[in-house]
Design a protein around this motif. Structure first.
Motif, mmCIF file in Angstrom:
data_model
loop_
_atom_site.group_PDB
_atom_site.id
_atom_site.type_symbol
_atom_site.label_atom_id
_atom_site.label_comp_id
_atom_site.label_asym_id
_atom_site.label_seq_id
_atom_site.Cartn_x
_atom_site.Cartn_y
_atom_site.Cartn_z
ATOM 1 N N LEU A 210 46.603 34.708 54.212
ATOM 2 C CA LEU A 210 45.521 35.511 53.461
ATOM 3 C C LEU A 210 44.444 35.858 54.192
ATOM 4 O O LEU A 210 43.837 37.052 54.116
ATOM 5 N N ASP A 211 44.188 34.957 55.008
ATOM 6 C CA ASP A 211 43.201 34.839 55.860
ATOM 7 C C ASP A 211 43.144 35.982 57.050
ATOM 8 O O ASP A 211 42.013 36.797 57.335
ATOM 9 N N ASP A 212 44.309 36.525 57.231
ATOM 10 C CA ASP A 212 44.605 37.411 58.139
ATOM 11 C C ASP A 212 44.415 38.962 57.517
ATOM 12 O O ASP A 212 43.654 39.643 58.094
ATOM 13 N N VAL A 213 44.747 39.052 56.547
ATOM 14 C CA VAL A 213 44.458 40.034 55.641
ATOM 15 C C VAL A 213 42.979 40.534 55.192
ATOM 16 O O VAL A 213 42.399 41.404 55.427
ATOM 17 N N ALA A 214 42.461 39.225 54.683
ATOM 18 C CA ALA A 214 41.186 39.369 54.462
ATOM 19 C C ALA A 214 40.176 39.740 55.465
ATOM 20 O O ALA A 214 39.272 40.546 55.444
ATOM 21 N N GLY A 215 40.291 39.170 56.841
ATOM 22 C CA GLY A 215 39.804 39.295 57.882
ATOM 23 C C GLY A 215 40.075 40.804 58.284
ATOM 24 O O GLY A 215 39.002 41.331 58.836
ATOM 25 N N HIS A 216 40.960 41.400 58.009
ATOM 26 C CA HIS A 216 41.345 42.795 58.625
ATOM 27 C C HIS A 216 40.370 43.896 57.881
ATOM 28 O O HIS A 216 39.991 44.675 58.371
ATOM 29 N N ILE A 217 40.074 43.464 56.666
ATOM 30 C CA ILE A 217 39.395 44.449 55.779
ATOM 31 C C ILE A 217 37.853 43.914 55.586
ATOM 32 O O ILE A 217 37.010 44.320 55.011
ATOM 33 N N HIS A 218 37.641 42.772 56.252
ATOM 34 C CA HIS A 218 36.110 42.259 56.288
ATOM 35 C C HIS A 218 35.603 41.854 55.032
ATOM 36 O O HIS A 218 34.600 42.042 54.363
ATOM 37 N N LEU A 219 36.430 40.925 54.135
ATOM 38 C CA LEU A 219 36.109 40.432 53.162
ATOM 39 C C LEU A 219 36.580 38.832 52.947
ATOM 40 O O LEU A 219 37.546 38.646 53.794
ATOM 41 N N CYS A 220 35.880 38.226 52.103
ATOM 42 C CA CYS A 220 36.358 36.905 52.102
ATOM 43 C C CYS A 220 37.542 36.763 51.452
ATOM 44 O O CYS A 220 38.164 37.805 50.877
ATOM 45 N N THR A 221 38.459 35.361 51.430
ATOM 46 C CA THR A 221 39.906 35.600 50.852
ATOM 47 C C THR A 221 39.729 35.730 49.470
ATOM 48 O O THR A 221 40.780 36.230 48.817
ATOM 49 N N SER A 222 38.775 35.080 48.721
ATOM 50 C CA SER A 222 38.637 35.267 47.271
ATOM 51 C C SER A 222 38.599 36.584 46.701
ATOM 52 O O SER A 222 39.326 37.265 45.772
ATOM 53 N N GLU A 223 37.653 37.408 47.201
ATOM 54 C CA GLU A 223 37.542 38.727 46.998
ATOM 55 C C GLU A 223 38.556 39.569 47.267
ATOM 56 O O GLU A 223 38.762 40.513 46.743
ATOM 57 N N CYS A 224 39.082 39.364 48.518
ATOM 58 C CA CYS A 224 40.446 40.234 48.879
ATOM 59 C C CYS A 224 41.691 39.883 47.924
ATOM 60 O O CYS A 224 42.142 41.015 47.426
ATOM 61 N N SER A 225 41.891 38.827 47.232
ATOM 62 C CA SER A 225 42.767 38.442 46.316
ATOM 63 C C SER A 225 42.418 39.191 45.132
ATOM 64 O O SER A 225 43.229 39.773 44.399
ATOM 65 N N ARG A 226 41.271 39.070 44.631
ATOM 66 C CA ARG A 226 40.919 39.887 43.414
ATOM 67 C C ARG A 226 41.035 41.247 43.377
ATOM 68 O O ARG A 226 41.605 42.059 42.483
ATOM 69 N N LEU A 227 40.472 41.797 44.713
ATOM 70 C CA LEU A 227 40.609 43.327 44.904
ATOM 71 C C LEU A 227 42.042 43.957 44.808
ATOM 72 O O LEU A 227 42.386 44.830 44.126
ATOM 73 N N PHE A 228 42.918 42.960 45.469
ATOM 74 C CA PHE A 228 44.387 43.431 45.590
ATOM 75 C C PHE A 228 44.799 43.501 44.104
ATOM 76 O O PHE A 228 45.740 44.350 43.760
ATOM 77 N N LYS A 229 44.684 42.250 43.446
ATOM 78 C CA LYS A 229 45.409 42.102 42.110
ATOM 79 C C LYS A 229 44.640 43.248 41.004
ATOM 80 O O LYS A 229 45.458 43.585 40.148
ATOM 81 N N ARG A 230 43.775 43.342 41.354
ATOM 82 C CA ARG A 230 42.970 44.523 40.105
ATOM 83 C C ARG A 230 43.424 45.918 40.565
ATOM 84 O O ARG A 230 43.706 46.673 39.761
ATOM 85 N N TYR A 231 43.800 46.262 41.778
ATOM 86 C CA TYR A 231 44.315 47.529 42.029
ATOM 87 C C TYR A 231 45.778 47.624 41.920
ATOM 88 O O TYR A 231 46.294 48.849 41.194
#
Length: 304
Positions: A210-231
């Motif tokens: 998850l760190d890899d994905v979040a870092g790729h889009i410049h978000l923290c891991t928790s916000e990255c997870s929430r964004l993906f789940k919401r979308y």
């Protein structure tokens, strides 16, 4: 069969040609290996008419239940996917076209007044024509006429298609309601989702954290997870598992690759874990799936 895309999810299929960028396709969900077509996008507008059955259709952050006789408008560059409803087949006809057929050239009066407000609206990923409004019937009738014109291709049919597209667009422009602020799709989030999908496509065979994905889009891991789940309506981990299984199908068709080879190629740590995930998602084991592809040939290279 599955929709072919590039790393960003852009569909590679040509929708018509340069001279007349308009395409009518006749499709069935059972024609896809998973009974669904995967997330993809294209710069053309798409109008999908359900001929028979029902479909769960996803466009951007919205989910629609399409029933027989209904249609949906999917805007340009919007990620969309479809799947069976209650595991029953659905026959549908997408009408895909370059919106330049309507407005002619960029910055024309027609573009600025009637096309741009829809095409550039981040709040309008799709419109479901479910007959809840009177003008929906007009749109569906136009879509059916476009399908018929393409099938018959009588003399001058291209001109008739152009005329019908303009009438259809006018109906949508005058009829569609404005979205409320709570329904507004965030353009930055849409861009981040595409970046995530590109990253997963490029790296699904590797160990992805998850760190890899979040870092790729410049978000923290928790916000990255929430964004993906919401979308995407599923967790990032679940999506990645399903994507890896989907990509593994092409390798299973190669008799020279063992099950272990396929598992490692698609990012699974070992063949047993791969088999468990595959069975949960597909309802059969990789071995059974391969045997169904080539029932006459022994699976001599398959390893447990």
């Amino acid at each position: 069969m599955q929709i072919q895309t590039d790393a960003s999810g852009k569909e590679l299929k040509r929708h018509g040609d340069f001279g007349f960028p308009f395409l009518v396709s006749r499709e069935q969900l059972s024609g896809y290996e998973s009974g669904s077509f995967f997330w993809h996008w294209h710069p053309e507008v798409e109008l999908t008419f359900v001929e028979k059955g029902e479909m769960i259709y996803r466009a951007g952050q919205s989910t629609f239940h399409l029933r027989e006789g209904e249609a949906i408008f999917t805007n340009t560059n919007v990620l969309h996917a479809g799947e069976m409803f209650e595991e029953k087949d659905c026959r549908y006809t997408p009408v895909t076209f370059d919106p330049r057929l309507i407005y002619g050239f960029h910055n024309s009066a027609v573009y600025r007044k009637y096309a741009e407000p829809i095409l550039c609206s981040s709040s309008l990923p799709a419109i479901h024509f479910d007959l809840s409004r009177g003008w929906h019937r007009e749109v569906i009738t136009s879509v059916q006429k476009l399908i018929r014109l393409d099938k018959e291709q009588t003399a001058g049919y291209e001109m008739e298609i152009l005329a019908e597209l303009v009438l259809l667009w006018k109906t949508i422009f005058l009829g569609h309601p404005e979205k409320s602020p709570s329904e507004m799709e965030n353009e930055a989030d849409s861009r981040r989702i595409r970046e995530i999908l590109t990253f997963l496509s490029d790296n699904y065979g590797n160990n992805i954290r998850l760190d890899d994905v979040a870092g790729h889009i410049h978000l923290c891991t928790s916000e990255c997870s929430r964004l993906f789940k919401r979308y995407m309506k599923v967790s990032l981990f679940t999506f990645l598992q399903e994507y890896r299984v989907e990509r593994s199908l092409e390798f299973l068709a190669d008799p020279e690759m063992s099950i272990t080879d396929v598992a490692l190629q698609c990012g699974f740590s070992d063949s047993n874990y791969y088999a468990r995930v595959f069975s949960r998602i597909r309802g059969c084991s990789p071995r059974q799936y391969r045997k169904a592809l080539r029932p006459e040939a022994p699976d001599s290279r398959t390893k447990s």
